[in-house]
Design a protein around this motif. Structure first.
Motif, mmCIF file in Angstrom:
data_model
loop_
_atom_site.group_PDB
_atom_site.id
_atom_site.type_symbol
_atom_site.label_atom_id
_atom_site.label_comp_id
_atom_site.label_asym_id
_atom_site.label_seq_id
_atom_site.Cartn_x
_atom_site.Cartn_y
_atom_site.Cartn_z
ATOM 1 N N VAL A 70 0.840 -1.172 -0.251
ATOM 2 C CA VAL A 70 -0.148 0.167 -0.004
ATOM 3 C C VAL A 70 0.995 1.174 -0.008
ATOM 4 N N ASP A 71 1.960 1.202 0.568
ATOM 5 C CA ASP A 71 2.817 2.430 0.719
ATOM 6 C C ASP A 71 3.629 2.610 -0.656
ATOM 7 N N ARG A 72 3.695 1.622 -1.615
ATOM 8 C CA ARG A 72 4.374 1.944 -2.906
ATOM 9 C C ARG A 72 3.334 2.148 -3.776
ATOM 10 N N MET A 73 1.979 2.613 -3.589
ATOM 11 C CA MET A 73 1.086 2.703 -4.516
ATOM 12 C C MET A 73 1.316 4.031 -5.199
ATOM 13 N N GLU A 74 1.873 5.128 -4.355
ATOM 14 C CA GLU A 74 2.023 6.413 -4.773
ATOM 15 C C GLU A 74 3.214 6.564 -5.779
ATOM 16 N N GLU A 75 4.257 5.707 -5.421
ATOM 17 C CA GLU A 75 5.303 5.742 -6.652
ATOM 18 C C GLU A 75 5.049 5.172 -8.001
ATOM 19 N N LEU A 76 3.712 4.130 -7.829
ATOM 20 C CA LEU A 76 3.298 3.697 -9.237
ATOM 21 C C LEU A 76 2.633 4.484 -9.842
ATOM 22 N N ALA A 77 1.609 5.372 -8.990
ATOM 23 C CA ALA A 77 0.810 6.357 -9.419
ATOM 24 C C ALA A 77 1.777 7.368 -10.226
ATOM 25 N N GLY A 78 2.670 7.877 -9.479
ATOM 26 C CA GLY A 78 3.540 8.927 -10.048
ATOM 27 C C GLY A 78 4.215 8.381 -11.427
ATOM 28 N N ARG A 79 4.200 7.205 -11.630
ATOM 29 C CA ARG A 79 4.701 6.648 -12.892
ATOM 30 C C ARG A 79 3.758 6.373 -14.129
ATOM 31 N N GLY A 80 2.500 6.732 -13.714
ATOM 32 C CA GLY A 80 1.296 6.643 -14.618
ATOM 33 C C GLY A 80 0.605 5.446 -14.968
ATOM 34 N N VAL A 81 0.522 4.615 -13.727
ATOM 35 C CA VAL A 81 -0.231 3.229 -13.990
ATOM 36 C C VAL A 81 -1.613 3.597 -14.134
ATOM 37 N N VAL A 82 -2.166 2.762 -15.059
ATOM 38 C CA VAL A 82 -3.692 2.874 -15.073
ATOM 39 C C VAL A 82 -4.471 2.903 -14.102
ATOM 40 N N GLY A 83 -4.100 2.045 -13.021
ATOM 41 C CA GLY A 83 -4.799 1.686 -11.767
ATOM 42 C C GLY A 83 -4.191 0.784 -10.915
#
Length: 463
Positions: free
Chosen positions: A133-146
């Protein structure tokens, strides 16, 4: 007199709400709709008289297993098969890559692999698993769809299913990040208990597997995740809904204001549980194929425009993983990405009289709308990306092993006669597939950063 890169003459254009005959032109990778009688110059002219032109198919649910398990499929062969099926953009799931796409580092690895191998445009889902859960922000920052989460065992050891605490926390975080969560909705408690009961009694047949994953296990999971979505205000997408009853639950939640959409897959619309028993492991998936009555109900909801998207859920494996006397042990995944559009034309348009514009919405416009790409992708309109699938609806063909572009030449559709032969696929104005020839364009690019940029400005539409 205007000059264009390509003039497409006399095509039957499948728009979101209509079918019209007109000329198209392409310049600088964009579509231009030409007025009748408009005289133009173009470097290339395609006479497509009698052929239908669909927007390029967007498959929001694929498993290309790369990097790490590319021997199962790979980004190259998987995207090649999509291009041969009229597809121009895919969203790759976080599993079955190894490592799975659950943090920034694994995203970067997959991005490098896709840039080197893909025939079409692409974006990635991130994973939601216990501990990330704490890694979701770095994925969002890279532009994952969801973010994709499994509510039951995924079948992959390095991608665990979510417990209730992780799912709730992850959906809260996704809402804060303005990202959608996609769920595989089956009850872990129910499916595990029924499978264990089968094992205790020596029941390991295809019929036993089907019985271990009943419709009520899917419905219980859908009901539960809808409650969490309402509580957290998280945008939710329920993937591969296998039965009409599941769509009914989602439609009811939409009326109550829950921001939820849903997907089904060609195999649930074309195959039934009888095919699992007749074809065997090539037709194994989860949720499993259902009885014909559940399939008929699914079609009725589709005709009523209450399904949002259709994705292939292409999930291949080597033949060795599809061979075991214990049906519970064989890999559960359908190879079908190459034939989504012909299957829908044959089973939907011809057999069930579903209008072509409605079918095209499920595989193009609705996908672009739900995932923030509708400014550039998803329909044939002025100024949109020139992503096109040119299809001959007068041609029938048999799905045969020789013409499959998958790494492993197997599919449950082998031998099936389909209508709607893909003649040419165009990606942003560049031909990537023509009849039997594929071309990898140097213009292929990741759309993950684009999705991220758009979602800073857009909110998810409830469709």
């Amino acid at each position: 007199m205007s000059a264009f890169d390509i003039l497409i003459h006399s095509g039957v254009i499948v728009k979101p709400d209509d079918v019209i005959q007109t000329d198209l032109a392409i310049a600088d990778e964009k579509i231009h709709i030409l007025a009748p009688g408009h005289s133009v110059q173009a470097r290339e002219t395609l006479d497509v008289s009698g052929l239908h032109i669909f927007p390029g198919l967007i498959d929001s649910h694929v498993h290309f297993d790369d990097p790490g398990r590319a021997e199962w499929e790979g980004l190259g062969s998987g995207s090649r098969a999509l291009a041969a099926g009229g597809g121009t953009l895919f969203f790759d799931m976080p599993l079955n890559a190894h490592p799975p796409t659950i943090d920034g580092h694994s995203f970067d690895q997959k991005l490098r692999a896709a840039e080197a191998a893909s025939f079409v445009d692409f974006a990635f889902w991130g994973g939601l698993v216990p501990g990330n859960v704490d890694r979701m922000e770095e994925l969002a920052g890279r532009g994952v769809v969801g973010f994709k989460a499994f509510m039951s065992n995924s079948g992959i050891e390095d991608f665990a299913h979510v417990d209730d605490k992780t799912l709730r926390e992850g959906m809260k975080r996704a809402a804060q990040l303005r990202k959608i969560v996609a769920v595989h909705a089956e009850s872990e408690k129910i499916t595990t208990a029924l499978a264990e009961d089968c094992f205790r009694n020596g029941k390991t047949s295809a019929r036993d597997y089907l019985d271990s994953r009943p419709i009520h296990a899917e419905l219980e999971a859908i009901e539960h995740v809808l409650e969490i979505a309402a509580e957290t205000k998280c945008a939710l997408h329920v993937v591969h809904v296998s039965c009409g009853a599941g769509i009914a639950l989602i439609a009811s939640a939409q009326k109550l204001g829950v921001n939820v959409t849903c997907e089904t897959c060609p195999h649930y619309l074309v195959l039934t549980e009888q095919d699992v028993e007749q074809i065997g492991a090539l037709a194994k998936c989860a949720p499993p194929l259902r009885p014909k009555a559940a399939q008929d109900a699914l079609w009725e909801y589709l005709k009523a425009d209450q399904i949002t998207t259709i994705g292939s859920d292409h999930s291949p494996s080597p033949p060795s993983m599809k061979s075991d006397q214990n049906f519970f042990k064989v890999w559960g995944g359908i190879s079908g990405i190459q034939h989504t559009l012909p299957l829908l034309i044959t089973e939907g348009h011809i057999q069930r009289q579903v209008a072509l514009p409605l079918l095209s919405r499920f595989i193009s416009r609705n996908v672009a709308r739900r995932f923030g790409l509708s400014q550039t992708k998803g329909q044939i309109a002025e100024g949109m990306d020139a992503d096109l699938a040119i299809v001959d609806l007068k041609q029938t063909f048999e799905v045969d092993q020789q013409n499959l572009h998958y790494r492993h030449k197997h599919t449950p559709y082998r031998g099936r006669r389909l209508t709607g032969k893909i003649v040419q696929t165009i990606l942003r104005g560049h031909t990537i597939f023509r009849t039997a020839t594929l071309h990898r364009s140097p213009w292929v690019a990741s759309y993950a950063p684009l999705i991220n940029t758009l979602l800073q400005q857009l909110t998810f539409a409830t469709m």
